[in-house]
Structure formats: C-alpha cells, structure tokens
Design a protein around this motif. Structure first.
Motif, PDB file in Angstrom:
ATOM      1  N   LEU A  66       5.805  12.649   7.532  1.00 32.02           N
ATOM      2  CA  LEU A  66       5.145  11.687   6.645  1.00 32.02           C
ATOM      3  C   LEU A  66       6.165  10.787   5.958  1.00 32.02           C
ATOM      4  O   LEU A  66       5.912   9.598   5.753  1.00 32.02           O
ATOM      5  CB  LEU A  66       4.266  12.405   5.625  1.00 32.02           C
ATOM      6  CG  LEU A  66       3.055  13.125   6.212  1.00 32.02           C
ATOM      7  CD1 LEU A  66       2.263  13.826   5.115  1.00 32.02           C
ATOM      8  CD2 LEU A  66       2.174  12.193   7.000  1.00 32.02           C
ATOM      9  N   LEU A  67       7.326  11.326   5.612  1.00 34.81           N
ATOM     10  CA  LEU A  67       8.401  10.513   5.038  1.00 34.81           C
ATOM     11  C   LEU A  67       8.855   9.446   6.043  1.00 34.81           C
ATOM     12  O   LEU A  67       9.097   8.294   5.678  1.00 34.81           O
ATOM     13  CB  LEU A  67       9.583  11.398   4.639  1.00 34.81           C
ATOM     14  CG  LEU A  67      10.790  10.699   4.031  1.00 34.81           C
ATOM     15  CD1 LEU A  67      10.425  10.107   2.672  1.00 34.81           C
ATOM     16  CD2 LEU A  67      11.950  11.669   3.891  1.00 34.81           C
ATOM     17  N   LEU A  68       8.930   9.817   7.314  1.00 34.04           N
ATOM     18  CA  LEU A  68       9.307   8.858   8.355  1.00 34.04           C
ATOM     19  C   LEU A  68       8.267   7.752   8.526  1.00 34.04           C
ATOM     20  O   LEU A  68       8.580   6.679   9.034  1.00 34.04           O
ATOM     21  CB  LEU A  68       9.529   9.578   9.690  1.00 34.04           C
ATOM     22  CG  LEU A  68      10.754  10.481   9.763  1.00 34.04           C
ATOM     23  CD1 LEU A  68      10.743  11.274  11.068  1.00 34.04           C
ATOM     24  CD2 LEU A  68      12.039   9.688   9.615  1.00 34.04           C
ATOM     25  N   SER A  69       7.039   7.996   8.093  1.00 33.02           N
ATOM     26  CA  SER A  69       5.980   6.984   8.225  1.00 33.02           C
ATOM     27  C   SER A  69       5.888   6.083   6.988  1.00 33.02           C
ATOM     28  O   SER A  69       5.048   5.195   6.936  1.00 33.02           O
ATOM     29  CB  SER A  69       4.629   7.665   8.469  1.00 33.02           C
ATOM     30  OG  SER A  69       4.186   8.325   7.302  1.00 33.02           O
ATOM     31  N   ARG A  70       6.741   6.266   6.006  1.00 35.34           N
ATOM     32  CA  ARG A  70       6.694   5.544   4.733  1.00 35.34           C
ATOM     33  C   ARG A  70       7.101   4.069   4.793  1.00 35.34           C
ATOM     34  O   ARG A  70       6.567   3.256   4.044  1.00 35.34           O
ATOM     35  CB  ARG A  70       7.581   6.286   3.733  1.00 35.34           C
ATOM     36  CG  ARG A  70       7.591   5.712   2.347  1.00 35.34           C
ATOM     37  CD  ARG A  70       8.408   6.608   1.413  1.00 35.34           C
ATOM     38  NE  ARG A  70       8.316   6.099   0.058  1.00 35.34           N
ATOM     39  CZ  ARG A  70       9.306   5.522  -0.583  1.00 35.34           C
ATOM     40  NH1 ARG A  70      10.484   5.388  -0.012  1.00 35.34           N
ATOM     41  NH2 ARG A  70       9.131   5.059  -1.811  1.00 35.34           N
ATOM     42  N   PRO A  71       8.041   3.663   5.642  1.00 31.29           N
ATOM     43  CA  PRO A  71       8.557   2.295   5.575  1.00 31.29           C
ATOM     44  C   PRO A  71       7.493   1.205   5.709  1.00 31.29           C
ATOM     45  O   PRO A  71       6.552   1.322   6.498  1.00 31.29           O
ATOM     46  CB  PRO A  71       9.531   2.214   6.747  1.00 31.29           C
ATOM     47  CG  PRO A  71       9.991   3.610   6.951  1.00 31.29           C
ATOM     48  CD  PRO A  71       8.771   4.443   6.659  1.00 31.29           C
ATOM     49  N   LYS A  72       7.683   0.158   4.888  1.00 29.06           N
ATOM     50  CA  LYS A  72       6.830  -1.020   4.941  1.00 29.06           C
ATOM     51  C   LYS A  72       7.545  -2.166   4.250  1.00 29.06           C
ATOM     52  O   LYS A  72       8.505  -1.961   3.499  1.00 29.06           O
ATOM     53  CB  LYS A  72       5.477  -0.767   4.278  1.00 29.06           C
ATOM     54  CG  LYS A  72       5.541  -0.498   2.788  1.00 29.06           C
ATOM     55  CD  LYS A  72       4.165  -0.220   2.225  1.00 29.06           C
ATOM     56  CE  LYS A  72       4.262   0.182   0.749  1.00 29.06           C
ATOM     57  NZ  LYS A  72       2.943   0.457   0.200  1.00 29.06           N
ATOM     58  N   VAL A  73       7.086  -3.354   4.520  1.00 29.60           N
ATOM     59  CA  VAL A  73       7.576  -4.556   3.855  1.00 29.60           C
ATOM     60  C   VAL A  73       6.345  -5.265   3.318  1.00 29.60           C
ATOM     61  O   VAL A  73       5.416  -5.546   4.067  1.00 29.60           O
ATOM     62  CB  VAL A  73       8.342  -5.474   4.834  1.00 29.60           C
ATOM     63  CG1 VAL A  73       8.784  -6.750   4.135  1.00 29.60           C
ATOM     64  CG2 VAL A  73       9.534  -4.747   5.447  1.00 29.60           C
ATOM     65  N   VAL A  74       6.330  -5.522   2.018  1.00 35.09           N
ATOM     66  CA  VAL A  74       5.202  -6.194   1.386  1.00 35.09           C
ATOM     67  C   VAL A  74       5.673  -7.548   0.884  1.00 35.09           C
ATOM     68  O   VAL A  74       6.585  -7.623   0.059  1.00 35.09           O
ATOM     69  CB  VAL A  74       4.618  -5.369   0.218  1.00 35.09           C
ATOM     70  CG1 VAL A  74       3.424  -6.075  -0.398  1.00 35.09           C
ATOM     71  CG2 VAL A  74       4.245  -3.966   0.677  1.00 35.09           C
TER      72      VAL A  74
END
Length: 154
Positions: A66-74
C-alpha cells in the motif's frame, strides 16, 4: 516558451497517479493477506502465536504494498503537490522549471528553480507507458502555462 492551447489542458485540480500499478498492488496486497490468513487457519499443527505471525506478516507485506501505491502528483491553481513513498512536497508553479520523462526513466523528474531535481513518482511509465506520457505532457503544459503567469506577475 511554447503557446499551450487551452483546450488541451486538464481542468484544475487534477491528480496524476499510476492507476494500473495501484490496482495491481492492491490486488497483490489482498491476495497475499488472504493466502497467509488461510494458511494460518488451515494448518492445525500451528500454535496460536504461529498463526498470529502468519497474519501479522501478511499485514506487514500488505502495508508495504500500500505504501508503494501512495505516489501521486496533484496540480492545483496555486501549485503542485508531489507525494512520493514517504515524502510530500508542495511547490508553487514558479518553482517548477521543467517536467522531464526521458526514455528509460522510472518516473517523471521535475527540474526546480533552485537547481535541484525532484522525482515525481506519481507519473511512471511502468505498465501504462502511454498514459504516463500523456500525464507528463499535461503536467508540462500546465507548468508552462502557470509558470509563465507566475513569472509575468513579478
């Protein structure tokens, strides 16, 4: 800077994230937790502590996935938020000089006005290369548009 057509820009706020990668990570997290829990409950020779250790291991592996799925750019009207695995950084549009996604890069890199580079793991070409390229172009176009506005406001 090149002129950016208004019609091609996404409306703000917009979130860029590796959706397919997230789906795979969520599915693997659930599958391994279910498998380890089933093994813990199915083996009668395991003690209570051993059963618990199977389940806790499944929870820990799931937490990492789940930590690996955290990245995003807003991208918002006032700037960009880059969320990577363990860090979150708020940037004004004027701080972002360039958006880079070169062949072979694992994710986008933002060149910043202070001369540093910031990885933006929320746009990664891993299993959705075409989407990552579209997202990188959209972020680049937004940066050019909003960065120009910020520079002319000075």
């Amino acid at each position: 800077m090149s002129a950016v057509p208004q019609a091609s820009l996404p409306s703000l706020p917009v979130t860029f994230r590796p959706t397919r990668t997230r789906v795979v990570l969520y599915a693997v997290a659930l599958a391994q937790l279910a498998a380890l829990t089933a093994i813990a409950l199915a083996l009668p020779e395991l003690s209570g502590g051993e059963r618990l250790s199977f389940i806790v291991t499944g929870l820990l592996v799931g937490a990492v996935l789940l930590l690996l799925s955290r990245p995003k750019v807003v991208a918002r009207q006032d700037g960009v938020t880059v969320v990577n695995l363990t860090t979150k950084r708020e940037l004004a549009w004027a701080q972002v000089v360039r958006v880079n996604l070169r062949p072979g890069d694992p994710w986008v890199h933002l060149d910043l006005a202070d001369g540093t580079s910031l990885p933006a793991m929320g746009i990664q070409p891993g299993i959705a290369r075409d989407q990552a390229i579209r997202d990188a172009r959209a972020l680049r176009d937004l940066t050019e548009k909003h960065g120009v506005l910020d520079h002319t406001a000075r």
